[in-house]
Design a protein around this motif. Structure first.
Motif, PDB file in Angstrom:
ATOM      1  N   GLY A  72       0.812  -1.213   0.000  1.00 45.42           N
ATOM      2  CA  GLY A  72       0.000   0.000   0.000  1.00 45.42           C
ATOM      3  C   GLY A  72       0.844   1.260   0.000  1.00 45.42           C
ATOM      4  N   VAL A  73       1.933   1.242   0.775  1.00 39.72           N
ATOM      5  CA  VAL A  73       2.830   2.397   0.813  1.00 39.72           C
ATOM      6  C   VAL A  73       3.520   2.564  -0.538  1.00 39.72           C
ATOM      7  CG1 VAL A  73       4.969   3.270   1.840  1.00 39.72           C
ATOM      8  CG2 VAL A  73       3.172   2.316   3.305  1.00 39.72           C
ATOM      9  N   ARG A  74       3.970   1.472  -1.106  1.00 40.29           N
ATOM     10  CA  ARG A  74       4.724   1.533  -2.363  1.00 40.29           C
ATOM     11  C   ARG A  74       3.852   1.950  -3.544  1.00 40.29           C
ATOM     12  NH1 ARG A  74       6.350  -3.646  -2.920  1.00 40.29           N
ATOM     13  NH2 ARG A  74       7.975  -3.305  -1.382  1.00 40.29           N
ATOM     14  N   TYR A  75       2.671   1.337  -3.671  1.00 37.14           N
ATOM     15  CA  TYR A  75       1.854   1.553  -4.868  1.00 37.14           C
ATOM     16  C   TYR A  75       0.632   2.439  -4.640  1.00 37.14           C
ATOM     17  CZ  TYR A  75       4.679  -2.321  -6.524  1.00 37.14           C
ATOM     18  OH  TYR A  75       5.736  -3.121  -6.867  1.00 37.14           O
ATOM     19  N   ARG A  76       0.416   2.862  -3.419  1.00 35.34           N
ATOM     20  CA  ARG A  76      -0.739   3.715  -3.093  1.00 35.34           C
ATOM     21  C   ARG A  76      -2.066   3.052  -3.472  1.00 35.34           C
ATOM     22  NH1 ARG A  76       1.453   6.687   0.490  1.00 35.34           N
ATOM     23  NH2 ARG A  76       3.044   8.103  -0.204  1.00 35.34           N
ATOM     24  N   ARG A  77      -2.165   1.765  -3.167  1.00 33.33           N
ATOM     25  CA  ARG A  77      -3.382   1.019  -3.429  1.00 33.33           C
ATOM     26  C   ARG A  77      -4.192   0.934  -2.134  1.00 33.33           C
ATOM     27  NH1 ARG A  77      -5.231   1.322  -7.686  1.00 33.33           N
ATOM     28  NH2 ARG A  77      -6.477  -0.509  -7.313  1.00 33.33           N
TER      29      ARG A  77
ATOM     30  N   GLN B 256     -10.400 -11.084  12.721  1.00 35.53           N
ATOM     31  CA  GLN B 256      -9.853  -9.955  11.979  1.00 35.53           C
ATOM     32  C   GLN B 256      -9.769 -10.368  10.525  1.00 35.53           C
ATOM     33  OE1 GLN B 256      -7.063  -8.006  15.439  1.00 35.53           O
ATOM     34  NE2 GLN B 256      -6.091  -8.589  13.570  1.00 35.53           N
ATOM     35  N   VAL B 257     -10.159  -9.460   9.637  1.00 41.31           N
ATOM     36  CA  VAL B 257     -10.174  -9.732   8.207  1.00 41.31           C
ATOM     37  C   VAL B 257      -9.324  -8.683   7.505  1.00 41.31           C
ATOM     38  CG1 VAL B 257     -11.630 -10.084   6.179  1.00 41.31           C
ATOM     39  CG2 VAL B 257     -12.542 -10.584   8.452  1.00 41.31           C
ATOM     40  N   LEU B 258      -8.403  -9.139   6.685  1.00 41.23           N
ATOM     41  CA  LEU B 258      -7.580  -8.263   5.850  1.00 41.23           C
ATOM     42  C   LEU B 258      -8.212  -8.219   4.469  1.00 41.23           C
ATOM     43  CD1 LEU B 258      -4.992  -6.611   5.342  1.00 41.23           C
ATOM     44  CD2 LEU B 258      -3.835  -8.768   4.841  1.00 41.23           C
ATOM     45  N   LEU B 259      -8.516  -7.006   4.002  1.00 43.96           N
ATOM     46  CA  LEU B 259      -9.226  -6.814   2.740  1.00 43.96           C
ATOM     47  C   LEU B 259      -8.357  -6.033   1.752  1.00 43.96           C
ATOM     48  CD1 LEU B 259     -12.474  -5.669   4.540  1.00 43.96           C
ATOM     49  CD2 LEU B 259     -12.213  -7.854   3.388  1.00 43.96           C
ATOM     50  N   PRO B 260      -7.504  -6.708   0.986  1.00 46.03           N
ATOM     51  CA  PRO B 260      -6.694  -5.994  -0.004  1.00 46.03           C
ATOM     52  C   PRO B 260      -7.580  -5.396  -1.103  1.00 46.03           C
ATOM     53  CG  PRO B 260      -5.916  -8.241   0.299  1.00 46.03           C
ATOM     54  CD  PRO B 260      -7.228  -8.121   0.996  1.00 46.03           C
TER      55      PRO B 260
ATOM     56  N   SER C 194      -6.519  -0.550   0.881  1.00 45.67           N
ATOM     57  CA  SER C 194      -6.732  -1.798   1.600  1.00 45.67           C
ATOM     58  C   SER C 194      -7.455  -1.458   2.885  1.00 45.67           C
ATOM     59  CB  SER C 194      -5.423  -2.535   1.868  1.00 45.67           C
ATOM     60  OG  SER C 194      -4.502  -1.680   2.473  1.00 45.67           O
ATOM     61  N   ALA C 195      -8.068  -2.460   3.474  1.00 44.35           N
ATOM     62  CA  ALA C 195      -8.876  -2.216   4.668  1.00 44.35           C
ATOM     63  C   ALA C 195      -8.804  -3.414   5.599  1.00 44.35           C
ATOM     64  CB  ALA C 195     -10.331  -1.941   4.269  1.00 44.35           C
ATOM     65  N   VAL C 196      -9.248  -3.201   6.818  1.00 43.82           N
ATOM     66  CA  VAL C 196      -9.373  -4.274   7.797  1.00 43.82           C
ATOM     67  C   VAL C 196     -10.782  -4.232   8.371  1.00 43.82           C
ATOM     68  CG1 VAL C 196      -6.949  -4.438   8.439  1.00 43.82           C
ATOM     69  CG2 VAL C 196      -8.409  -2.812   9.607  1.00 43.82           C
ATOM     70  N   MET C 197     -11.238  -5.384   8.819  1.00 46.60           N
ATOM     71  CA  MET C 197     -12.541  -5.499   9.446  1.00 46.60           C
ATOM     72  C   MET C 197     -12.381  -6.385  10.674  1.00 46.60           C
ATOM     73  SD  MET C 197     -16.071  -6.957   7.736  1.00 46.60           S
ATOM     74  CE  MET C 197     -15.397  -8.549   7.304  1.00 46.60           C
ATOM     75  N   ILE C 198     -13.000  -5.987  11.757  1.00 46.58           N
ATOM     76  CA  ILE C 198     -12.957  -6.770  12.994  1.00 46.58           C
ATOM     77  C   ILE C 198     -14.392  -7.082  13.396  1.00 46.58           C
ATOM     78  CG2 ILE C 198     -12.252  -6.825  15.407  1.00 46.58           C
ATOM     79  CD1 ILE C 198     -10.083  -4.771  14.630  1.00 46.58           C
ATOM     80  N   ILE C 199     -14.635  -8.339  13.701  1.00 43.09           N
ATOM     81  CA  ILE C 199     -15.947  -8.779  14.170  1.00 43.09           C
ATOM     82  C   ILE C 199     -15.731  -9.438  15.514  1.00 43.09           C
ATOM     83  CG2 ILE C 199     -17.878 -10.331  13.723  1.00 43.09           C
ATOM     84  CD1 ILE C 199     -17.156  -9.987  10.730  1.00 43.09           C
TER      85      ILE C 199
ATOM     86  N   ALA D 139     -16.240  -3.409  13.316  1.00 44.65           N
ATOM     87  CA  ALA D 139     -15.563  -2.170  12.961  1.00 44.65           C
ATOM     88  C   ALA D 139     -14.737  -2.430  11.718  1.00 44.65           C
ATOM     89  CB  ALA D 139     -14.666  -1.693  14.101  1.00 44.65           C
ATOM     90  N   SER D 140     -14.722  -1.456  10.842  1.00 49.21           N
ATOM     91  CA  SER D 140     -13.887  -1.569   9.645  1.00 49.21           C
ATOM     92  C   SER D 140     -13.244  -0.217   9.399  1.00 49.21           C
ATOM     93  CB  SER D 140     -14.716  -2.007   8.440  1.00 49.21           C
ATOM     94  OG  SER D 140     -15.710  -1.044   8.167  1.00 49.21           O
ATOM     95  N   SER D 141     -12.087  -0.270   8.790  1.00 50.09           N
ATOM     96  CA  SER D 141     -11.366   0.954   8.480  1.00 50.09           C
ATOM     97  C   SER D 141     -10.454   0.686   7.303  1.00 50.09           C
ATOM     98  CB  SER D 141     -10.552   1.411   9.698  1.00 50.09           C
ATOM     99  OG  SER D 141      -9.896   2.627   9.415  1.00 50.09           O
ATOM    100  N   GLY D 142     -10.295   1.700   6.467  1.00 53.78           N
ATOM    101  CA  GLY D 142      -9.441   1.547   5.295  1.00 53.78           C
ATOM    102  C   GLY D 142      -8.361   2.606   5.261  1.00 53.78           C
ATOM    103  N   THR D 143      -7.423   2.388   4.386  1.00 58.18           N
ATOM    104  CA  THR D 143      -6.340   3.347   4.219  1.00 58.18           C
ATOM    105  C   THR D 143      -6.854   4.571   3.463  1.00 58.18           C
ATOM    106  OG1 THR D 143      -5.658   2.291   2.173  1.00 58.18           O
ATOM    107  CG2 THR D 143      -4.556   1.566   4.181  1.00 58.18           C
ATOM    108  N   THR D 144      -6.166   5.664   3.656  1.00 53.28           N
ATOM    109  CA  THR D 144      -6.439   6.883   2.898  1.00 53.28           C
ATOM    110  C   THR D 144      -5.123   7.335   2.282  1.00 53.28           C
ATOM    111  OG1 THR D 144      -5.987   8.377   4.739  1.00 53.28           O
ATOM    112  CG2 THR D 144      -8.240   7.537   4.554  1.00 53.28           C
ATOM    113  N   ALA D 145      -5.158   8.464   1.622  1.00 51.29           N
ATOM    114  CA  ALA D 145      -3.932   8.984   1.006  1.00 51.29           C
ATOM    115  C   ALA D 145      -2.878   9.323   2.053  1.00 51.29           C
ATOM    116  CB  ALA D 145      -4.256  10.214   0.174  1.00 51.29           C
ATOM    117  N   HIS D 146      -3.317   9.565   3.297  1.00 53.75           N
ATOM    118  CA  HIS D 146      -2.386  10.005   4.342  1.00 53.75           C
ATOM    119  C   HIS D 146      -2.200   8.999   5.469  1.00 53.75           C
ATOM    120  CE1 HIS D 146      -2.563  13.822   2.311  1.00 53.75           C
ATOM    121  NE2 HIS D 146      -3.880  13.819   2.428  1.00 53.75           N
TER     122      HIS D 146
END
Length: 195
Positions: A73-78, A130-134, A80-85, A168-175
């Protein structure tokens, strides 16, 4: 069969069809790879005996994939998100606490059914995942979480389990990085209202 008179070296040629390795190579090609791209280890087969935990990633494998996805994600600015249940008892009693162990397998099954093959799930507690969502934005992760929780609540109500779910879920942003997204999701799961 006509033969070319050219003296030029051939770039491509078919192997001798009597060679046993040819049959093996063709069979391997047709059945697919022994490993999935992006995931270490062999392809997952259907869980033995219907055990939904068998298809979950170990915590170590999940953490390694998380680190790889963070770097990607840092390298290509793509995105991704995580989800916790997380399941928790609605009353403070030993019987309600035992329900967490009973509902963990169905929750794992619903989570796996509600995500893509490229998403990774690990169990981090009795009824906590925990779920990793590329390649998933925060908004898309929220939709996935809502759908998974709705599926779980249907059968939790049907069996009258004294368990409620937090998501709860959260994704990456530009920052922000995926590590920040995970911290936000963990904070939200601990302080947010039950679903």
């Amino acid at each position: 069969m006509p033969v070319s008179d050219s003296t030029r070296a051939r770039r491509f040629s078919l192997p001798d069809l009597a060679d046993e390795r040819v049959d093996e190579a063709i069979s391997t090609f047709l059945t697919g790879p022994e490993q999935r791209r992006g995931r270490p280890g062999p392809l997952a087969s259907p869980p033995p005996g219907g055990n939904p935990f068998a298809a979950l990633e170990t915590r170590i494998a999940w953490q390694e994939a998380f680190r790889r996805e963070t770097a990607r994600g840092v390298r290509y600015r793509r995105p991704s998100a995580v989800m916790i249940i997380a399941g928790e008892p609605t009353v403070d009693s030993p019987e309600a606490a035992r329900w967490l162990g009973r509902v963990a397998a169905p929750i794992a099954h619903v989570v796996q059914r509600g995500i893509r093959e490229t998403d990774l799930v690990t169990r981090t507690g009795d009824a906590r995942f925990q779920v990793l969502l590329p390649e998933t934005t925060g908004r898309e992760a929220t939709h996935i979480a809502t759908r998974v929780i709705a599926d779980c609540e249907v059968w939790l109500r049907a069996v009258q389990a004294p368990v409620r779910l937090r998501v709860a879920s959260s994704g990456t942003t530009a920052h922000t990085t995926l590590e920040v997204a995970l911290e936000r999701a963990l904070d939200a799961i601990e302080t947010g209202p039950a679903a």
